[in-house]
Each structure stands twice: as C-alpha cells, then as structure tokens.
Design a protein around this motif. Structure first.
Motif, PDB file in Angstrom:
ATOM      1  N   LEU A 162      52.850  58.028  56.056  1.00 24.22           N
ATOM      2  CA  LEU A 162      51.379  57.509  55.160  1.00 24.22           C
ATOM      3  C   LEU A 162      51.889  57.241  54.077  1.00 24.22           C
ATOM      4  CD1 LEU A 162      49.158  59.981  55.636  1.00 24.22           C
ATOM      5  CD2 LEU A 162      49.718  58.317  57.023  1.00 24.22           C
ATOM      6  N   PRO A 163      51.289  56.150  53.297  1.00 18.84           N
ATOM      7  CA  PRO A 163      51.593  54.677  52.457  1.00 18.84           C
ATOM      8  C   PRO A 163      51.334  55.926  51.546  1.00 18.84           C
ATOM      9  CG  PRO A 163      50.183  53.965  53.341  1.00 18.84           C
ATOM     10  CD  PRO A 163      50.259  54.913  54.019  1.00 18.84           C
ATOM     11  N   GLY A 164      51.826  55.660  49.830  1.00 21.42           N
ATOM     12  CA  GLY A 164      52.037  56.744  48.419  1.00 21.42           C
ATOM     13  C   GLY A 164      52.076  56.919  48.322  1.00 21.42           C
ATOM     14  N   GLY A 165      52.879  57.877  48.832  1.00 16.19           N
ATOM     15  CA  GLY A 165      53.344  59.239  48.828  1.00 16.19           C
ATOM     16  C   GLY A 165      52.319  60.581  49.224  1.00 16.19           C
ATOM     17  N   TYR A 166      51.404  60.223  49.594  1.00 19.05           N
ATOM     18  CA  TYR A 166      50.445  61.911  49.880  1.00 19.05           C
ATOM     19  C   TYR A 166      50.312  61.978  50.858  1.00 19.05           C
ATOM     20  CZ  TYR A 166      46.181  64.296  50.787  1.00 19.05           C
ATOM     21  OH  TYR A 166      45.447  64.816  51.368  1.00 19.05           O
ATOM     22  N   VAL A 167      50.929  63.309  51.292  1.00 22.27           N
ATOM     23  CA  VAL A 167      51.260  63.438  52.031  1.00 22.27           C
ATOM     24  C   VAL A 167      49.957  64.576  52.744  1.00 22.27           C
ATOM     25  CG1 VAL A 167      52.974  65.330  53.766  1.00 22.27           C
ATOM     26  CG2 VAL A 167      53.657  62.637  52.155  1.00 22.27           C
ATOM     27  N   PRO A 168      49.426  64.993  53.651  1.00 20.85           N
ATOM     28  CA  PRO A 168      48.022  65.770  54.011  1.00 20.85           C
ATOM     29  C   PRO A 168      48.951  66.565  55.014  1.00 20.85           C
ATOM     30  CG  PRO A 168      47.966  64.124  55.487  1.00 20.85           C
ATOM     31  CD  PRO A 168      48.926  63.182  54.660  1.00 20.85           C
ATOM     32  N   GLU A 169      47.947  67.911  54.929  1.00 21.35           N
ATOM     33  CA  GLU A 169      48.526  69.400  55.275  1.00 21.35           C
ATOM     34  C   GLU A 169      48.418  69.185  56.840  1.00 21.35           C
ATOM     35  OE1 GLU A 169      49.359  71.840  54.300  1.00 21.35           O
ATOM     36  OE2 GLU A 169      49.498  71.607  51.898  1.00 21.35           O
ATOM     37  N   TRP A 170      47.148  68.285  57.222  1.00 24.48           N
ATOM     38  CA  TRP A 170      47.234  68.003  58.519  1.00 24.48           C
ATOM     39  C   TRP A 170      48.274  67.445  59.214  1.00 24.48           C
ATOM     40  CZ3 TRP A 170      47.432  63.147  60.690  1.00 24.48           C
ATOM     41  CH2 TRP A 170      47.019  62.058  59.646  1.00 24.48           C
ATOM     42  N   TRP A 171      49.019  66.529  58.083  1.00 21.71           N
ATOM     43  CA  TRP A 171      50.181  66.139  58.968  1.00 21.71           C
ATOM     44  C   TRP A 171      51.376  66.697  58.656  1.00 21.71           C
ATOM     45  CZ3 TRP A 171      54.898  63.976  57.255  1.00 21.71           C
ATOM     46  CH2 TRP A 171      55.360  62.960  57.633  1.00 21.71           C
ATOM     47  N   MET A 172      51.160  67.411  57.758  1.00 19.25           N
ATOM     48  CA  MET A 172      52.822  68.124  58.094  1.00 19.25           C
ATOM     49  C   MET A 172      52.327  69.483  58.988  1.00 19.25           C
ATOM     50  SD  MET A 172      53.786  68.936  53.855  1.00 19.25           S
ATOM     51  CE  MET A 172      52.061  69.413  53.390  1.00 19.25           C
ATOM     52  N   SER A 173      51.277  70.320  59.370  1.00 22.40           N
ATOM     53  CA  SER A 173      51.135  71.099  60.444  1.00 22.40           C
ATOM     54  C   SER A 173      51.522  70.136  61.845  1.00 22.40           C
ATOM     55  CB  SER A 173      49.275  71.199  60.445  1.00 22.40           C
ATOM     56  OG  SER A 173      49.532  72.108  59.387  1.00 22.40           O
ATOM     57  N   GLY A 174      51.183  69.334  62.122  1.00 26.84           N
ATOM     58  CA  GLY A 174      51.473  68.704  63.380  1.00 26.84           C
ATOM     59  C   GLY A 174      52.940  67.716  63.207  1.00 26.84           C
ATOM     60  N   ILE A 175      52.768  67.936  62.163  1.00 28.68           N
ATOM     61  CA  ILE A 175      55.096  67.426  62.619  1.00 28.68           C
ATOM     62  C   ILE A 175      55.458  69.255  62.967  1.00 28.68           C
ATOM     63  CG2 ILE A 175      57.682  67.179  61.067  1.00 28.68           C
ATOM     64  CD1 ILE A 175      55.683  64.118  61.679  1.00 28.68           C
ATOM     65  N   ASN A 176      55.570  70.087  62.308  1.00 31.05           N
ATOM     66  CA  ASN A 176      55.764  71.492  62.071  1.00 31.05           C
ATOM     67  C   ASN A 176      55.634  72.016  63.378  1.00 31.05           C
ATOM     68  OD1 ASN A 176      57.120  71.268  59.699  1.00 31.05           O
ATOM     69  ND2 ASN A 176      54.966  72.445  58.816  1.00 31.05           N
ATOM     70  N   ALA A 177      54.245  71.844  63.581  1.00 29.93           N
ATOM     71  CA  ALA A 177      54.513  72.178  64.980  1.00 29.93           C
ATOM     72  C   ALA A 177      54.426  71.181  66.520  1.00 29.93           C
ATOM     73  CB  ALA A 177      52.203  71.803  65.342  1.00 29.93           C
ATOM     74  N   SER A 178      55.196  70.194  66.871  1.00 28.82           N
ATOM     75  CA  SER A 178      55.333  68.905  67.768  1.00 28.82           C
ATOM     76  C   SER A 178      57.031  69.152  67.260  1.00 28.82           C
ATOM     77  CB  SER A 178      54.998  67.485  67.955  1.00 28.82           C
ATOM     78  OG  SER A 178      55.379  67.393  65.814  1.00 28.82           O
ATOM     79  N   TYR A 179      57.232  69.481  66.540  1.00 27.34           N
ATOM     80  CA  TYR A 179      58.731  69.138  65.820  1.00 27.34           C
ATOM     81  C   TYR A 179      59.232  67.912  65.918  1.00 27.34           C
ATOM     82  CZ  TYR A 179      59.566  74.198  66.677  1.00 27.34           C
ATOM     83  OH  TYR A 179      60.109  75.392  66.515  1.00 27.34           O
TER      84      TYR A 179
END
Length: 254
Positions: free
Chosen positions: A111-128
């Motif tokens: 996501l632009p602007g440097g903001y990384v929400p928790e749901w995005w990180m959780s999705g990345i970690n869950a799906s590798y």
C-alpha cells in the motif's frame, strides 16, 4: 505496470524488481538490528535480573514500535520476494518458448504512503505471499543454452534449491511425534498406537488431540529435521538468488 513489448525492457524491469527485493531484505535486517540494540543485554546480568528487565522492556512503547517495524519489514520483504520469483519464472519460460515478454509483470500489493495495516500483514504471513505456488521447476533454462553453460547451470541449481525449500515447507512438521517420558530422558517412548490405524494416522491423531506428555522430533531424524527447516526458511533468500541467475541468463540472450 507496463513493461513494453521488447525483451530488453522486460529484463530491466526484472532487474528493478530484484533491486526492490534486495532493498526490502536490507530493511528487514536493519529493523531487527535496531530492535536488538534497544533490547536489554545479558552481559553482566544475573539470569533473574535479565528476565526482569526483559519483561519490563516488552511492556514499553519502544518495544512495541520496534516489534511493529520488524513485522512490517518482514511482510514487505515476503511480498517483494514472491512477486520477484513470479516475474523471473514467467520471463524465463516465455523467453525459452520464443514468445514475446508479457506487457505486465506481477507487482507486490504494497500500500502507498508507508502505512501497513495489520490485516495486510496477517494476509501475507498466512499465505506466505504465494511464494510456494511460484516455485519454478528446473528445465526452461536448457532451451536457452547448453547444459554445460555456467549461466544455465546456475539457474538450474537455484531452481533445485527452491524445490528443496518447498519440500521443507511441506514436510517440516511430519517428523514430530507425541511421546510419553520414561524414568530416564533417553527412555521416552512414542504414545501407544490406536488399533486399526496406520503409523501416520496414529502420529497425526496423537499430535492433534495432545495425547502423551509432550512433542519431540522422531528419534534418529534430527539431521533430516534440521535440513528441512534450513531449506524452509531459506526460500526468501533463494528466491532472490534464482531471480539474479535468471536475470544474468536473460541479459546474455537478449
């Protein structure tokens, strides 16, 4: 992201993605290093005092900020590496097949602007980040040169290492078993089997339902276990190594 219809442009876009992935890897290392410097040091402290300081530290805003920075850096790194691997595999196959490069390459959904929400990180970690579905098979590189070409050999080598990482991912938990302790540490035994079930079914049920007193690596398989975990965790570094090898081969063939 438009690449253009010519191979030189597509190859240089892959080079840019490799640079981005390497930069994300450096940011992860920097975040972990910075967090380590802020954490209490064991040096000169009794174990009890160190644990007391550590418990106090993890309650501070400083720790929470450092922990968040690490999690963001790790998630972005994974996203960049997975996209890089997809791009390298796609370009190699198309070049080997004599086809035009794709108009677009995969891109990380950062996501632009440097903001990384928790749901995005959780999705990345869950799906590798989809890295396991991007693992290439050795072979396409052989259509771009002879088997004794060092550039071809390097691509094939990195593809084999990535295959080993996928095996580590799939089998890393298959070596655990539930056990019951004996009178001595070396006398522990697997949980007695249930009738009518295979060894594998028994192992899974015992682990799933917490039978026994603990979980251990099956005796005699420690070396195999260590190798599986080494391969599993190496997938991110190996994705960049594979992309670098593909990039070198493509640059020599366009």
């Amino acid at each position: 992201m438009i690449v253009g219809g010519q191979w030189p442009g597509a190859v240089e876009r892959l080079a840019q993605q490799l640079d981005e992935a390497q930069a994300a890897d450096r940011r992860e290392i920097e975040a972990k290093t910075a967090a380590s410097r802020r954490s209490p040091s064991r040096a000169g402290l009794e174990p009890a005092e160190y644990q007391r300081q550590l418990r106090a530290y993890v309650q501070t805003r400083e720790y929470k900020a450092a922990d968040h920075a690490i999690r963001v850096a790790v998630a972005v790194m994974k996203a960049q590496d997975a996209v890089l691997l997809c791009s390298a595999r796609r370009l190699l196959v198309r070049r080997a097949d004599g086809r035009r490069p794709p108009r677009r390459l995969p891109q990380a959904r950062v996501l632009p602007g440097g903001y990384v929400p928790e749901w995005w990180m959780s999705g990345i970690n869950a799906s590798y980040a989809g890295i396991w579905w991007a693992i290439p098979s050795p072979g396409p590189e052989l259509r771009l040169g002879s088997a004794d070409d060092p550039l071809v050999q390097e691509v094939a080598k990195q593809a084999r290492l990535l295959q080993a990482s996928r095996v580590g991912y799939r089998k890393r938990d298959a070596l655990y078993e539930a056990y019951v302790p004996g009178e001595q540490p070396d006398q522990a035994q697997p949980v007695p089997p249930l009738r009518g079930l295979s060894h594998g079914q028994n192992r899974q049920i015992n682990l799933m339902f917490g039978r026994g007193r603990g979980i251990r690596v099956q005796p005699g398989r420690d070396e195999e276990f260590d190798q599986l975990h080494t391969d599993y965790f190496a997938v991110w570094e190996r994705s960049r190594a594979y992309a670098a090898a593909v990039l070198a081969l493509l640059r020599a063939r366009v």
